[in-house]
Structure formats: structure tokens, C-alpha cells
Design an enzyme around this catalytic site. Structure first.
Site, PDB file in Angstrom:
ATOM      1  N   GLU A  52       0.764  -1.256  -0.108  1.00  0.00           N
ATOM      2  CA  GLU A  52       0.054   0.198  -0.344  1.00  0.00           C
ATOM      3  C   GLU A  52       0.763   1.375   0.091  1.00  0.00           C
ATOM      4  OE1 GLU A  52      -3.450   2.299   2.924  1.00  0.00           O
ATOM      5  OE2 GLU A  52      -2.441   0.689   3.739  1.00  0.00           O
ATOM      6  N   LYS A 122      -9.627   2.459  -1.791  1.00  0.00           N
ATOM      7  CA  LYS A 122     -10.530   1.528   0.057  1.00  0.00           C
ATOM      8  C   LYS A 122     -11.769   2.284   0.476  1.00  0.00           C
ATOM      9  CE  LYS A 122      -7.596   1.120   4.196  1.00  0.00           C
ATOM     10  NZ  LYS A 122      -5.787   1.375   4.956  1.00  0.00           N
ATOM     11  N   CYS A 156      -5.560  -3.145   1.947  1.00  0.00           N
ATOM     12  CA  CYS A 156      -5.041  -3.352   3.967  1.00  0.00           C
ATOM     13  C   CYS A 156      -6.347  -3.407   4.581  1.00  0.00           C
ATOM     14  CB  CYS A 156      -4.390  -1.696   4.332  1.00  0.00           C
ATOM     15  SG  CYS A 156      -3.611  -1.602   6.064  1.00  0.00           S
TER      16      CYS A 156
END
Length: 277
Positions: A52, A122, A156
Site C-alpha cells: 500500500e 479503499k 489493507c
């Protein structure tokens, strides 16, 4: 690191980079990705997954304050060029396009020609620094075929929520690629939750992390690949470099997706809502 032997020539050989990035040193970090892409390509890998925000380093507040819209665009094009120059598909994470106040944390998958195949923003931001530096995405993960496998992207913290991987799975994903920035002390995310997500969705999850201290954070390593049976194919520990895994179409004994009862779950949720009101 030692290369795993390739037993199935019809499979996709995945390389994952686990390394320390230098916060805001974009040129140096891109050089690390380029070197990894060259090494992975020469080792016969078809696809390289990176952590990331690796090109910028994981430093949300500093990225928001210092990384320009033009800098993000240049890094994006540089990563596409790395894929094309090295002849390897590449999954990477960057701040999203646009002004800093509107940016999301994104992941992108490009093929070996550098053509964008998938993008994702995300949807679960971790902690106050991410929340104050980026906007959360709202779109479900999409699925695209690459190298004969149907792939999706998450980033993540997303993988820690069962709904995210399930959203990819019901859209047909066979592999979920997850750039991450997991801090030390949370290794069970990699070694417990990631295998659980793979098992409960009958797919492979690949999870690529930084290792070492960046912007004061001790990033854990523990990059893993979990197969559809929940077993770890790769655990990078705290080493630096590339690890490899061969990915193929899942062959599972228990098909959780086929045995779901979505109508029942909706009824349960409606009952709960009615009770609360």
C-alpha cells in the site's frame, strides 16, 4: 529469497514485494519497484504485487500535505511504464487523482503492456490520520480476468471486514490482491484473518506489506498468500525482497458461496431492524 518450484505451468506465478519504502522519496521507491519487476520477470513471474502506498511511502499526513496532483499522476504513469518495460503485470497502490482534499487510497492492476485492467478505492480507512488525509471509497470491488484468472483488488484494512472479500467473491473473483501497510503487533491479521477470508470465499488472497520503520511506524512484514483451503502458500516473515507463489483456479471441497442463504440473512437483518424500531 529462494524461489518456489513451479509445479503447474498453467498457473500464474505471483511475485510479492516486501520492502521498506522511504516516505516521500518517490523516485527512489519507484526504482525499488522497477528492480523488483525486473527480478520477478527474470524469475518467470507473471504478476508483481506491491504494498500500500509504496511509491510514496506509507505516511498519510505527509502525503496529503506534500504530494502534488502532478506527482501522483507521474508516479502512476511511471508504474505503468515499469510493467510495460519489464513485461510483467503489476498491482500497485497510490493516492488517488485529483486535489489532496478529495483523494482516496487506490489500488490499480495493469497488464504486462501497462494497460489498466482494474482500479479500486479503499473503503475502510484505518485510524484518524488516514481519515483526515483521505476520503473513503464507496464502490464495490470489481472483477477482471488477467492471465486466465478472475482478479479483484482491496486495500489493507478492507480485508479485515468479511463483507469486502465476499463482495469480490460473489462477483466471481478467484484471486484477491491486497496491497497493505500492516503495523507490528497485528500479524494475526495476516496469519488468521487473511486465511479465513480465503477459506470462507473459496479463493486466493495475496497480501503484500512493507517491512521496517516508515514515518515512525514499525511495519510488520508478514506478507502472505492464502489458498482457497485456508492454508498459507507463502509467509514472508520479516525478510526483505520477493516471495513467489503459483496461483491457479480454485479446487475446493466445500463451496460456501453455493451454500449461502442470502434470503435468510436478509430476513434476519429485517427482524433485527424491526426489533430496534
Amino acid at each position: 529469497m529462494e524461489h518456489q518450484p513451479r509445479h503447474d505451468r498453467q498457473s500464474v506465478r505471483l511475485a510479492m514485494l516486501q520492502a521498506r519504502a522511504e516516505p516521500l522519496a518517490i523516485a527512489a521507491n519507484l526504482a525499488l519497484v522497477d528492480a523488483a519487476a525486473l527480478e520477478a520477470s527474470e524469475a518467470g513471474a507473471d504478476l508483481l504485487l506491491t504494498p500500500e502506498l509504496f511509491a510514496t511511502g506509507y505516511a498519510p499526513g505527509r502525503i496529503a500535505a506534500s504530494v502534488s496532483e502532478a506527482g501522483v499522476a507521474e508516479a502512476h504513469e511511471a508504474l505503468r511504464a515499469i510493467a510495460a518495460n519489464r513485461g510483467i503485470a503489476l498491482a500497485f497502490s497510490l493516492p488517488g487523482p485529483g486535489p489532496a482534499a478529495e483523494r482516496q487510497i487506490t489500488a490499480t492492476l495493469v497488464d504486462k503492456a501497462g494497460t489498466v485492467i482494474l482500479g479500486y478505492a479503499k473503503s475502510h480507512l484505518f485510524g484518524p490520520e488516514e481519515a483526515s488525509s483521505f476520503r473513503a471509497g464507496t464502490e464495490a470491488p470489481q472483477v477482471a480476468e488477467l492471465l486466465g484468472l478472475r482478479m479483484a483488488l482491496l486495500v489493507c484494512y478492507d480485508v479485515e471486514f468479511p463483507e469486502t472479500v465476499r463482495a469480490a467473491a460473489v462477483r466471481g473473483a478467484q484471486v484477491v490482491l491486497v496491497p497493505t501497510a500492516l503495523t507490528a503487533g497485528y500479524e494475526n491479521v495476516a496469519r488468521v484473518l487473511v486465511p479465513a477470508r480465503a477459506l470462507e470465499n473459496s479463493l486466493t488472497v495475496a497480501y503484500s506489506n512493507h517491512v521496517g520503520v516508515e514515518d515512525g511506524l514499525d511495519l510488520a512484514g508478514a506478507s502472505v498468500v492464502a489458498g482457497p483451503d485456508g492454508n498459507l502458500l507463502v509467509d514472508a516473515g520479516t525478510t526483505t525482497g520477493l516471495v513467489y507463489a503459483d496461483l491457479s483456479i480454485p479446487d475446493v471441497d466445500v463451496d460456501y458461496l453455493a451454500d449461502r442463504r442470502p434470503g435468510l440473512y436478509r430476513a434476519w437483518e429485517q427482524t433485527r431492524t424491526n426489533q430496534e424500531t
